[in-house]
Design a protein around this motif. Structure first.
Motif, mmCIF file in Angstrom:
data_model
loop_
_atom_site.group_PDB
_atom_site.id
_atom_site.type_symbol
_atom_site.label_atom_id
_atom_site.label_comp_id
_atom_site.label_asym_id
_atom_site.label_seq_id
_atom_site.Cartn_x
_atom_site.Cartn_y
_atom_site.Cartn_z
ATOM 1 N N GLU A 29 12.844 -19.247 -14.303
ATOM 2 C CA GLU A 29 13.470 -18.301 -13.375
ATOM 3 C C GLU A 29 14.409 -19.000 -12.389
ATOM 4 O OE1 GLU A 29 11.969 -15.071 -10.048
ATOM 5 O OE2 GLU A 29 10.723 -15.418 -11.826
ATOM 6 N N LEU A 30 14.032 -20.185 -11.931
ATOM 7 C CA LEU A 30 14.843 -20.894 -10.927
ATOM 8 C C LEU A 30 15.775 -21.941 -11.536
ATOM 9 C CD1 LEU A 30 12.167 -21.412 -8.104
ATOM 10 C CD2 LEU A 30 13.851 -19.573 -8.340
ATOM 11 N N HIS A 31 15.731 -22.086 -12.848
ATOM 12 C CA HIS A 31 16.570 -23.068 -13.553
ATOM 13 C C HIS A 31 16.319 -24.493 -13.044
ATOM 14 C CE1 HIS A 31 18.583 -19.617 -15.272
ATOM 15 N NE2 HIS A 31 18.806 -19.164 -14.050
ATOM 16 N N ILE A 32 15.010 -24.815 -12.949
ATOM 17 C CA ILE A 32 14.559 -26.143 -12.519
ATOM 18 C C ILE A 32 13.585 -26.644 -13.579
ATOM 19 C CG2 ILE A 32 13.321 -27.437 -10.739
ATOM 20 C CD1 ILE A 32 14.058 -25.263 -8.747
ATOM 21 N N HIS A 33 13.573 -27.931 -13.845
ATOM 22 C CA HIS A 33 12.659 -28.502 -14.833
ATOM 23 C C HIS A 33 11.210 -28.288 -14.384
ATOM 24 C CE1 HIS A 33 10.786 -31.468 -17.517
ATOM 25 N NE2 HIS A 33 11.849 -31.259 -18.271
ATOM 26 N N ARG A 34 10.316 -28.031 -15.332
ATOM 27 C CA ARG A 34 8.914 -27.770 -15.011
ATOM 28 C C ARG A 34 8.259 -28.910 -14.246
ATOM 29 N NH1 ARG A 34 4.167 -28.805 -15.303
ATOM 30 N NH2 ARG A 34 4.489 -30.514 -16.724
ATOM 31 N N SER A 35 8.563 -30.143 -14.585
ATOM 32 C CA SER A 35 7.969 -31.281 -13.872
ATOM 33 C C SER A 35 8.406 -31.306 -12.407
ATOM 34 C CB SER A 35 8.311 -32.597 -14.566
ATOM 35 O OG SER A 35 9.705 -32.815 -14.541
ATOM 36 N N THR A 36 9.600 -30.797 -12.128
ATOM 37 C CA THR A 36 10.066 -30.702 -10.746
ATOM 38 C C THR A 36 9.246 -29.659 -9.989
ATOM 39 O OG1 THR A 36 12.284 -31.338 -11.417
ATOM 40 C CG2 THR A 36 12.080 -30.259 -9.272
ATOM 41 N N ILE A 37 8.927 -28.565 -10.657
ATOM 42 C CA ILE A 37 8.078 -27.528 -10.039
ATOM 43 C C ILE A 37 6.733 -28.134 -9.661
ATOM 44 C CG2 ILE A 37 6.884 -25.322 -10.404
ATOM 45 C CD1 ILE A 37 9.937 -25.050 -10.110
ATOM 46 N N SER A 38 6.146 -28.889 -10.564
ATOM 47 C CA SER A 38 4.859 -29.535 -10.294
ATOM 48 C C SER A 38 4.966 -30.459 -9.086
ATOM 49 C CB SER A 38 4.411 -30.316 -11.527
ATOM 50 O OG SER A 38 3.206 -30.978 -11.266
ATOM 51 N N ARG A 39 6.008 -31.250 -9.037
ATOM 52 C CA ARG A 39 6.223 -32.184 -7.920
ATOM 53 C C ARG A 39 6.400 -31.424 -6.609
ATOM 54 N NH1 ARG A 39 10.509 -33.807 -5.420
ATOM 55 N NH2 ARG A 39 11.961 -32.971 -6.937
ATOM 56 N N LEU A 40 7.152 -30.320 -6.634
ATOM 57 C CA LEU A 40 7.395 -29.536 -5.420
ATOM 58 C C LEU A 40 6.136 -28.810 -4.952
ATOM 59 C CD1 LEU A 40 10.981 -28.195 -6.203
ATOM 60 C CD2 LEU A 40 10.331 -30.009 -4.588
ATOM 61 N N LEU A 41 5.296 -28.375 -5.877
ATOM 62 C CA LEU A 41 4.017 -27.771 -5.495
ATOM 63 C C LEU A 41 3.133 -28.793 -4.793
ATOM 64 C CD1 LEU A 41 3.273 -25.557 -8.615
ATOM 65 C CD2 LEU A 41 3.653 -24.743 -6.272
ATOM 66 N N LYS A 42 3.112 -29.995 -5.310
ATOM 67 C CA LYS A 42 2.349 -31.069 -4.677
ATOM 68 C C LYS A 42 2.905 -31.360 -3.289
ATOM 69 C CE LYS A 42 0.789 -35.812 -5.346
ATOM 70 N NZ LYS A 42 0.811 -36.993 -6.211
ATOM 71 N N LEU A 43 4.228 -31.403 -3.170
ATOM 72 C CA LEU A 43 4.871 -31.655 -1.887
ATOM 73 C C LEU A 43 4.554 -30.535 -0.892
ATOM 74 C CD1 LEU A 43 6.758 -33.447 -0.199
ATOM 75 C CD2 LEU A 43 8.694 -32.170 -1.169
ATOM 76 N N SER A 44 4.492 -29.288 -1.367
ATOM 77 C CA SER A 44 4.172 -28.173 -0.466
ATOM 78 C C SER A 44 2.761 -28.314 0.102
ATOM 79 C CB SER A 44 4.360 -26.832 -1.172
ATOM 80 O OG SER A 44 3.377 -26.630 -2.153
ATOM 81 N N ARG A 45 1.844 -28.892 -0.659
ATOM 82 C CA ARG A 45 0.497 -29.159 -0.136
ATOM 83 C C ARG A 45 0.535 -30.320 0.847
ATOM 84 N NH1 ARG A 45 -0.519 -28.316 -5.607
ATOM 85 N NH2 ARG A 45 -0.871 -30.528 -5.970
#
Length: 152
Positions: A29-45
């Motif tokens: 949906e956001l046109h971002i690589h899945r591994s980047t999503i994982s990294r950003l979720l970790k960063l949000s925590r």
């Protein structure tokens, strides 16, 4: 952190945690690589945008149990927490229930169970869950006392 970076973390966290979207769905949906999503979720925590609380585990002793398992190379450790003011009988019931839950996962025909440090195995044996399969087994304390019981 720039406001637009923080906004992106909030958006991704909301999609993942509130809307229950998968990382792959968010990435698409956001046109971002899945591994980047994982990294950003970790960063949000890490940034405190997302805080995860597990309720109902206030009486669990996982860190201590894991340290004991690692240090003494044990397969299973069950630590029981008893609050102040409990009678000896109440503490015995709590211990028996924890023991029973473990025994139900390991019992086999003609197994010998050993107790030590002054434990009274009768309270644990009396609390065995009778709803599942039953097995004949022997119970003894390691200080020499021995009796035979059959779960019915």
């Amino acid at each position: 952190m720039k406001p637009e970076e923080e906004q992106q973390l909030i958006q991704i966290a909301q999609m993942y945690y509130m809307e229950n979207k998968t990382q792959s769905e968010i990435a698409k949906e956001l046109h971002i690589h899945r591994s980047t999503i994982s990294r950003l979720l970790k960063l949000s925590r890490q940034e405190g945008i997302v805080e995860i609380t597990i309720h109902g585990l206030h009486d669990q002793n996982f860190p201590l149990e894991n340290r004991l398992k690692e240090r003494y190379h044990l397969k299973y450790v069950g630590v029981v927490t008893c609050t102040e003011g409990l009678t000896r009988d109440q503490r015995s019931i709590i211990l028996a229930n924890k023991t029973n839950a473990y025994f139900q996962t390991i019992l086999e025909d003609h197994m010998v169970l050993g107790f030590f440090l002054g434990c009274d195995p009768s309270s644990s044996c009396q609390s065995f869950d009778q709803s599942g399969p039953t097995y004949p087994f022997d119970v003894c304390t390691l200080n020499g006392w021995f009796f035979r019981t059959y779960s019915q």
